[in-house]
Design a protein around this motif. Structure first.
Motif, mmCIF file in Angstrom:
data_model
loop_
_atom_site.group_PDB
_atom_site.id
_atom_site.type_symbol
_atom_site.label_atom_id
_atom_site.label_comp_id
_atom_site.label_asym_id
_atom_site.label_seq_id
_atom_site.Cartn_x
_atom_site.Cartn_y
_atom_site.Cartn_z
ATOM 1 N N THR A 168 -6.600 11.209 4.128
ATOM 2 C CA THR A 168 -5.788 10.004 3.895
ATOM 3 C C THR A 168 -6.042 9.527 2.475
ATOM 4 N N ASN A 193 -1.891 1.818 6.413
ATOM 5 C CA ASN A 193 -2.335 3.152 5.985
ATOM 6 C C ASN A 193 -1.396 4.222 6.552
ATOM 7 N N ILE A 220 -4.958 6.145 0.036
ATOM 8 C CA ILE A 220 -4.280 4.841 -0.004
ATOM 9 C C ILE A 220 -4.382 4.298 -1.422
ATOM 10 N N GLU A 257 0.847 -1.191 0.000
ATOM 11 C CA GLU A 257 0.000 0.000 0.000
ATOM 12 C C GLU A 257 0.881 1.239 0.000
ATOM 13 N N SER A 304 0.617 4.973 0.905
ATOM 14 C CA SER A 304 -0.385 5.792 1.577
ATOM 15 C C SER A 304 0.225 7.033 2.228
#
Ligand code: KG4
Ligand code: ZN
Length: 334
Positions: free
Chosen positions: A30, A303, A32, A15, A17
């Motif tokens: 946020t 994340n 991602i 990921e 992020s």
């Protein structure tokens, strides 16, 4: 006191992020970018492919994160980045981005251990209470970490071989479920019964785990049934596996709660999404009258928000790195 906005950067696995977190508690934005669809054809994360995709994504995700927050780099007070543990090539992409931003904009560079990030994900929901026990269960980790105050970690134990999430994914593969199989196995197990007799991992007095024997037993059982021409009762096998695996985690959690008078248990990491572990942890903490915290799913898997939250408390603890900071694939949480 002036508000502090931390940019959190996570790229330890698949990921990419970025997130902006206010005062370690409040998520501003946020973004991602997940590579699950790319890696599922290979049945797991391919490190080289993961790093290349991080390179492709990193600036796009950063720009989107800032624009979602309606902020510029001038509004950011510190840059927190996962430096380990994780896949070295993947980590390096996030780290180089963080160092570059820190250098160009003259902002403090804050090193964050990925496991600390998983623990501090809960700080986005409520204040952490100490003494705290973090049960970190993810694709790469199975660890029991105790904390008596902010940013002071004591590792009680960890897996000696496979991580619990890795084990879920491998068992799911044997059953014929697509990567990542953990969530699909969780669903399937709901239709099954605990009928297969699987070996209970070795019981001892330590806080360490071992799941490889259980995993091998499931693989052997599936092969034997196939050779004998017997139909594999997949849902029963899913339930039987998860009952044994989760019970092991519950037993060691119970021991730690009692040994250290724990007030707050946090279940963190991707496997915290598992419905069976949630149910059993609820029962255990209810029985022992301990507060149980499980962050919502969006904070359980990897994340940048959790890194931004941990970064705030790391900064308060005086953890500032210089541009020599390097990625470490097997870092211990200290
Ligand atoms: O925390 P995470 O995103 O990655 C690491 O930092 O390792 O966790 C991913 C892991 C995968 O192994 C995935 O199969 C597992 O979490 N997982 C689950 C469930 N949801 C995700 N395992 C069991 N049941 C679930 N519901
Ligand atoms: Zn993780």
């Amino acid at each position: 006191m002036k508000d502090m906005y931390i940019l959190g950067i996570e790229s330890s696995c698949d990921e990419t992020s970025f997130s902006i977190i206010k005062n370690g508690r409040e998520e501003i934005s946020t973004v991602i970018s997940s590579q699950i669809d790319i890696h599922k054809d290979y049945g797991g994360v391919v490190p080289e492919i993961a790093s290349r995709n991080h390179v492709k994504n990193v600036t796009i995700v950063l720009e989107e994160c800032l624009s979602k927050a309606n902020m510029t780099m001038d509004d950011i007070d510190g840059i927190a980045v996962t430096y380990g543990p994780g896949l070295i090539g993947s980590l390096l992409v996030g780290l180089v981005a963080a160092k570059t931003l820190s250098f160009i904009y003259n902002k403090p560079l804050i090193p964050v251990n990925h496991i600390a990030g998983h623990i501090y994900a809960n700080s986005l929901v409520e204040e952490l209470k100490f003494p705290l026990l973090a049960v970190v269960v993810s694709g790469g980790h199975t660890e029991l970490i105790m904390m008596e105050e902010h940013y002071k970690f004591k590792k009680l134990g960890s897996t000696l071989d496979d991580a619990i999430g890795e084990c879920y994914d491998k068992v799911a593969r044997v059953i014929g479920l697509e990567y990542p199989g953990g969530p699909k196995l969780d669903k399937l197990a709901k239709e099954g019964k605990y009928t297969y007799n699987l070996p209970i991992p070795k019981q001892d007095n330590s806080y360490d785990f071992s799941f490889s024997g259980l995993k091998s037993a499931v693989i052997n059982l599936a092969h034997n049934e196939e050779q004998r021409g017997n139909e594999l009762r997949k849902a029963d096998l899913a339930m039987s596996f998860q009952k044994v695996a989760v019970q092991e985690i519950i037993n060691k959690t119970e021991k730690a709660i009692k040994d250290f008078n724990i007030e707050n248990v946090i279940v963190a990491g991707g496997v915290a999404a598992n419905s069976f572990i949630r149910e059993e942890m609820n029962n255990l903490c209810g029985k022992l009258n301990v507060k149980l915290s499980i962050p919502p799913m969006k904070y359980c898997t990897d994340n940048g928000a959790m890194i931004g939250a941990a970064g705030y408390f790391a900064y308060k603890d005086g953890r500032i790195a210089d541009l020599q900071l390097n990625a470490i694939s097997q870092d211990e949480l200290v």
